[in-house]
Design a protein around this motif. Structure first.
Motif, PDB file in Angstrom:
ATOM      1  N   ASN A  92       0.829  -1.215   0.000  1.00 32.33           N
ATOM      2  CA  ASN A  92       0.000   0.000   0.000  1.00 32.33           C
ATOM      3  C   ASN A  92       0.861   1.261   0.000  1.00 32.33           C
ATOM      4  OD1 ASN A  92      -2.343  -1.492   0.027  1.00 32.33           O
ATOM      5  ND2 ASN A  92      -2.571  -1.452   2.248  1.00 32.33           N
ATOM      6  N   VAL A  93       1.933   1.254   0.778  1.00 37.03           N
ATOM      7  CA  VAL A  93       2.832   2.419   0.840  1.00 37.03           C
ATOM      8  C   VAL A  93       3.473   2.656  -0.520  1.00 37.03           C
ATOM      9  CG1 VAL A  93       5.028   3.284   1.769  1.00 37.03           C
ATOM     10  CG2 VAL A  93       3.340   2.278   3.307  1.00 37.03           C
ATOM     11  N   VAL A  94       4.026   1.605  -1.107  1.00 37.19           N
ATOM     12  CA  VAL A  94       4.718   1.766  -2.396  1.00 37.19           C
ATOM     13  C   VAL A  94       3.728   2.197  -3.479  1.00 37.19           C
ATOM     14  CG1 VAL A  94       6.112   0.594  -4.160  1.00 37.19           C
ATOM     15  CG2 VAL A  94       6.507   0.127  -1.725  1.00 37.19           C
TER      16      VAL A  94
ATOM     17  N   ASP B  78      -0.524 -12.710  -2.810  1.00 39.17           N
ATOM     18  CA  ASP B  78       0.792 -12.068  -2.953  1.00 39.17           C
ATOM     19  C   ASP B  78       1.053 -11.709  -4.413  1.00 39.17           C
ATOM     20  OD1 ASP B  78       1.153 -12.326  -0.277  1.00 39.17           O
ATOM     21  OD2 ASP B  78       2.717 -13.863  -0.360  1.00 39.17           O
ATOM     22  N   VAL B  79       0.740 -12.644  -5.304  1.00 37.15           N
ATOM     23  CA  VAL B  79       0.927 -12.387  -6.740  1.00 37.15           C
ATOM     24  C   VAL B  79       0.068 -11.194  -7.169  1.00 37.15           C
ATOM     25  CG1 VAL B  79       0.637 -13.337  -9.075  1.00 37.15           C
ATOM     26  CG2 VAL B  79       1.515 -14.780  -7.230  1.00 37.15           C
ATOM     27  N   LYS B  80      -1.141 -11.151  -6.631  1.00 37.21           N
ATOM     28  CA  LYS B  80      -2.061 -10.051  -6.955  1.00 37.21           C
ATOM     29  C   LYS B  80      -1.473  -8.711  -6.484  1.00 37.21           C
ATOM     30  CE  LYS B  80      -7.062  -9.379  -6.815  1.00 37.21           C
ATOM     31  NZ  LYS B  80      -8.318  -9.951  -6.294  1.00 37.21           N
ATOM     32  N   ALA B  81      -0.873  -8.699  -5.291  1.00 41.95           N
ATOM     33  CA  ALA B  81      -0.294  -7.464  -4.743  1.00 41.95           C
ATOM     34  C   ALA B  81       0.891  -7.007  -5.592  1.00 41.95           C
ATOM     35  CB  ALA B  81       0.150  -7.709  -3.299  1.00 41.95           C
TER      36      ALA B  81
ATOM     37  N   LEU C   9       1.374  -3.527  -8.139  1.00 40.91           N
ATOM     38  CA  LEU C   9       2.472  -2.547  -8.185  1.00 40.91           C
ATOM     39  C   LEU C   9       2.945  -2.323  -9.621  1.00 40.91           C
ATOM     40  CD1 LEU C   9       4.588  -3.517  -5.036  1.00 40.91           C
ATOM     41  CD2 LEU C   9       2.986  -1.604  -5.293  1.00 40.91           C
ATOM     42  N   PHE C  10       3.034  -3.405 -10.405  1.00 38.11           N
ATOM     43  CA  PHE C  10       3.419  -3.236 -11.806  1.00 38.11           C
ATOM     44  C   PHE C  10       2.361  -2.432 -12.567  1.00 38.11           C
ATOM     45  CE2 PHE C  10       6.294  -6.880 -10.990  1.00 38.11           C
ATOM     46  CZ  PHE C  10       7.460  -6.313 -11.489  1.00 38.11           C
ATOM     47  N   ALA C  11       1.080  -2.744 -12.285  1.00 38.21           N
ATOM     48  CA  ALA C  11      -0.005  -2.004 -12.944  1.00 38.21           C
ATOM     49  C   ALA C  11       0.036  -0.528 -12.546  1.00 38.21           C
ATOM     50  CB  ALA C  11      -1.351  -2.619 -12.580  1.00 38.21           C
ATOM     51  N   ASP C  12       0.294  -0.248 -11.257  1.00 37.39           N
ATOM     52  CA  ASP C  12       0.410   1.139 -10.795  1.00 37.39           C
ATOM     53  C   ASP C  12       1.552   1.857 -11.506  1.00 37.39           C
ATOM     54  OD1 ASP C  12      -1.697   0.986  -9.047  1.00 37.39           O
ATOM     55  OD2 ASP C  12      -0.494   0.554  -7.273  1.00 37.39           O
TER      56      ASP C  12
END
Length: 962
Positions: free
Chosen positions: A244-246, A291-294, A298-301
């Motif tokens: 969430n922070v990243v 975990d994979v979803k998280a 980040l890549f999508a963000d």
């Protein structure tokens, strides 16, 4: 004593709510508890029960929710001196529940945060809530977990509009928090030393990052909280809080308010390598799906936030693109689809002609654009292959629930959007080539023992999705696709998609060298579709409409064959499986071809088409009035609706006028005998509307007969569609001097009768369709025949009627009333209307103060917030028309609102915006103060009741104007 009794009653009601076997008792308890929450006693009772050691969990949850909602919505109920006592009590509760129950602690934390939104930092004391919180944590380290939750929810409550704070106070609170950002981060950094709180600290940090904090990227790049979050990404158990922070940091670096990507580069250079290092985990089968979803998130963000940087096509950018392709290849749709927005955004940048490419002259810009398209070509080719399989029907599709089927359809639409993005970059023909190879492979499965149709259907669905991007003269692949269609099995879902693809490529059938030669083949397929299932029949009818639309010129020579198809499907000569609505596509199809015929053949073809619809209606009429009156509406409208489509799509005004003239005696019989039946009348008026619209002034005497008919019937049966049909007549004939006499009579008769029907807000509420269509007609009169309407005696009566209906809750009726008033106030904008300004003013100025007061009441709560823009425009239009006089009316209105509800400064700001409007300022600029007054007056139920009680809009419109 009374408080003690109430506490016991609350406990009993909660016990009944959760444990009583009787539903009626539970509902009664629920109602009582809801009413109790709105009382002044709820403050003390909830507080007492929360401090009471004997309260059970149900009581604690209810009382913490009550206290939270009271602080959010009803804080103004308390005297100002009660604040400190409330703050101290909430603080004690926060300490009491610092170990839980978590749900109770969260509610108390939100209550404290809401209290801080209401109370300015100087009144809070101790330098504001963040300083106060730091001091409390230093003094009572044992309660840090509870205080950390408060620190987490504080920034979140800045954007919580359930809190009944004034807009100005909300803005100040955000500034207060932003100014205390450094202190908050220092507190969180100190808490990092307590290892078991690390996750909670990072959640709080993520929350604070959502504020517009303005901390430079160079500072954040080396901040302990950022470094902790980044290092936590690589721990064995992935930290949700660190993700969430990243994620928040990525979003922040791309924000314009943060200076944008270039300013934030030091932070980006820290984030990107850390996220990229997670790519290997996407392929790790031992990783948990969450975990994979998280990681995928980040890549999508990164893709969404840095898309402009990625679009340059640098080597570093392509590493991110390849990671996003890997995410798109993951089997779980929920994860893969996170990248879809990125592919769309990238496509927009790559294909936009005026994209920000910093390369001198036009030729250089074009060369750079082509270079970029080439760089990303392979990525989009891979993407097509990676997403196309996701549209395939599941093996158990027949057992899917309604919700699952709906979700599957949404997946297909989303994939179709991705394919169109790819086609924009690659060009449609190249994308078609990729998908055709998949189709050829899939068709081979159709011939095997299992006759597997699903892969072929999926490939065809994808080919259909890109139809708008494929060249209409494509000569290599499309002829082969069309030839393959006839070889496929007639499985219902597959056939439906086959029919839809034929319709989607109707322009190709018309324009391509070999396109028209394929028409007999595809028509055969469509006829099969019409006979197979309801879905395939609907798709075939729609495809037939597209073909007749796009190939209409070539099809003129085949009218006889088209009529045969029409009769086969529509008149029951074949076994058409579609609905009556589907058959309308066939009526429309034939009508569009008739439009292309020369006048005489068109007239004959129209007569033939109409006669097929007349026959079943005439048959019913011939059975006598009693039979016609008793027929179910559907038995009549199924035929009448076809007339509407014929008159709408056969664009031969003279021929349609002749047809309606011939048909009028039959229409009149239906009008006379079925005027009581809303459904039949709506269908018949729709047919007449399109006849009027297409024929225009060719209608001759028929229009007079039609108007006389609806004018007489309206007074007996009050069907709203009669007003709607009249609106169409006004639009076509309003400026025709030869029609002035009977149009004036019609307007006066219809409006006179309607104003007698709509004499109170209750009548508006029970007859919203009449109100809607009446004021739509009135607006049409202002635009097309002000010379007949404004000088008439019904004009002032209709203005009075509109004042009654402004606050009707029905959206369309309310909008029509407000639009009518706006049109009156904007009369000077119309060249036709200018000459009637003196008549308008004589009506409006007498009523101006009352209209203004009702509009102010509508703005401040008499109408839902969703109508704000329409009401505001009407008020600003009134102000532009009457200048400072209207501002005076508004001043009288807002001065009635007590200062407890609206402060003097808020009134002044609102009135200033009206003064600016009177001086000609742009309406859009003035919306902010108007919206602010609305927010202030709606901030809670009590204030809204005070405001409406002061303005009394429903009482005003009962007072006759002398």
């Amino acid at each position: 004593m009374q408080s003690m009794e109430l506490q016991n009653t609350v406990k009993e009601a909660l016990n009944a709510l959760y444990h009583h076997p009787d539903d009626a008792v539970r509902m009664q308890a629920d109602r009582w508890l809801q009413d109790f929450q709105r009382t002044l006693d709820a403050w003390q009772v909830a507080d007492n029960l929360l401090h009471d050691a004997t309260s059970n969990l149900e009581t604690l949850i209810f009382c913490s929710q009550t206290l939270r909602s009271k602080v959010q919505r009803d804080f103004e109920e308390l005297p100002s001196e009660a604040f400190r006592q409330l703050r101290d009590s909430l603080n004690n509760l926060l300490k009491k529940f610092h170990k839980g129950p978590p749900i109770v602690r969260t509610q108390i934390s939100i209550a404290v945060a809401a209290l801080a939104v209401h109370v300015p930092a100087e009144d809070w004391g101790d330098g504001g809530i963040v300083n106060w919180l730091r001091d409390e944590m230093n003094s009572h380290p044992e309660y840090i977990p509870g205080f950390l939750e408060l620190l987490t929810v504080l920034p979140e409550e800045t954007f919580n509009y359930k809190i009944a704070a004034r807009p100005e106070r909300r803005r100040h609170f955000e500034k207060e928090l932003t100014s205390q950002m450094e202190i908050a981060l220092n507190i969180l950094t100190a808490c990092l030393n307590i290892s078991e709180l690390k996750e909670q600290v990072l959640e709080a940090f993520a929350s604070w990052l959502r504020l517009k904090h303005g901390i430079p990227g160079s500072v954040l790049a080396t901040h302990p909280l950022v470094l902790t979050a980044l290092s936590s990404l690589n721990s064995d158990i992935l930290s949700e809080a660190s993700v969430n922070v990243v994620s928040e940091l990525i979003h922040y670096t791309a924000l314009g308010s943060s200076g944008g990507v270039s300013v934030q580069m030091p932070l980006i250079q820290v984030i990107v390598p850390q996220v990229m290092s997670l790519q290997v985990q996407l392929r790790d089968s031992s990783k948990d799906e969450e975990d994979v979803k998280a990681i995928a998130r980040l890549f999508a963000d990164m893709g969404d936030s840095y898309v402009e940087l990625i679009a340059t096509g640098s080597n570093e950018a392509m590493m991110i693109v390849n990671a996003l392709l890997e995410v798109a290849s993951l089997p779980e749709y929920d994860i893969a689809s996170m990248t879809f927005n990125f592919w769309h955004s990238l496509q927009v940048i790559l294909t936009k002609r005026n994209s920000n490419i910093p390369f001198g002259d036009e030729a250089s810009v074009e060369a750079e654009r082509n270079r970029r398209l080439q760089v990303f070509r392979q990525s989009y080719e891979s993407l097509v292959s990676l997403v196309s399989f996701r549209v395939q029907y599941p093996q158990d599709y027949q057992d899917l629930s309604y919700e699952d089927l709906k979700e599957f359809k949404q997946t297909r639409y989303a994939v179709a959007d991705v394919l169109t993005d790819a086609a924009s970059v690659l060009c449609g023909d190249a994308t078609l080539q990729i998908l055709y190879m998949k189709l050829v492979e899939a068709v081979s499965y159709c011939g095997n023992e299992q006759s597997e149709w699903r892969p072929a259907e999926a490939a065809l669905f994808c080919i259909r999705a890109i139809s708008n991007y494929v060249s209409v003269v494509e000569a290599n692949v499309m002829p082969q696709v069309m030839d393959l269609l006839s070889k496929l099995p007639h499985q219902p879902q597959l056939l439906q998609t086959v029919c839809l693809i034929i319709g989607a490529y109707s322009k190709w059938l018309d324009a391509a060298p070999s396109g028209f030669s394929k028409l007999p083949l595809v028509i055969d397929i469509l006829m099969g579709g019409m006979r197979t299932s309801e879905d395939s029949a609907a798709a075939a009818a729609l495809a037939f409409r597209h073909i007749c639309d796009d190939c209409r010129k070539k099809l003129c020579a085949y009218c006889k064959q088209l009529f045969h198809i029409y009769y086969t499907a529509v008149n029951g000569e074949g076994s058409f499986k579609g609905t009556a609505e589907d058959s309308l596509h066939l009526v429309e199809a034939l009508s569009m071809v008739i439009t292309e015929l020369p006048p005489e053949p068109a007239k004959d073809a129209l007569e033939e088409l109409c006669s097929s619809v007349v026959a079943p209606l005439q048959e019913v009429i011939n059975l006598g009035p009693e039979v016609l009156e008793k027929k179910h509406a559907r038995e009549l409208t199924v035929h009448i609706d076809r007339f509407a489509y014929i008159f709408r799509y056969v664009n031969h005004p003279g021929a349609v006028a002749d047809a309606i003239h011939r048909l009028w005696p039959m229409f009149k019989v239906i009008f006379d005998l079925r005027a009581w039946d809303m459904r039949t009348m709506e269908s018949l008026c729709r047919a007449c509307k399109y006849a009027v619209r297409t024929s225009g002034r060719f209608m001759g005497i028929t229009i007079g007969a039609m108007l006389e008919e609806i004018q007489g019937l309206y007074q007996q049966h009050h069907q709203p569609c009669f007003l709607y049909l009249s609106s169409e007549v006004i639009k076509i004939f309003g400026s025709d001097p030869s029609c002035a006499s009977y149009l004036k009579n019609m307007i006066e008769a219809l409006f006179k009768h309607t104003t007698c029907l709509l004499t109170s807000i209750k009548e508006f509420t029970t007859r919203p369709d009449i109100a809607d269509d009446c004021f739509l007609l009135a607006s049409r009169c202002i635009r097309y025949c002000p010379q007949l309407f404004i000088p008439s005696t019904v004009f002032p009566a209709l203005v009075d009627c509109s004042m009654i209906g402004i606050t009707v809750q029905h959206r369309e009726a309310s909008n029509s009333v407000l639009t009518f008033l706006s049109d009156i106030f904007d009369l000077a904008k119309s060249s036709k209307g200018e000459q009637f300004l003196s008549i308008r003013d004589s009506v409006i100025i007498l009523r101006g103060a009352t209209i203004t007061r009702i509009l102010v009441a509508a703005l401040t709560g008499a109408l839902p917030n969703s109508r704000l823009e329409t009401v505001a425009y009407t008020l600003l239009a009134l102000t532009r028309a009457y200048g400072m006089q209207a501002v005076g009316w508004a001043k009288e209105s807002v001065s009635l609102i007590p200062l407890t509800a609206v402060k003097e400064v808020e009134r002044s700001r609102f009135l200033q915006s009206l003064s600016d409007a009177a001086a000609g300022a742009d309406v859009n600029v003035l919306m902010s103060p108007v919206e602010e007054l609305s927010d202030v007056c709606r901030r809670n139920r009590t204030v809204q009741e005070i405001v409406q009680g002061a303005l009394k809009p429903l009482e005003l419109n009962l007072v006759p104007v002398s």
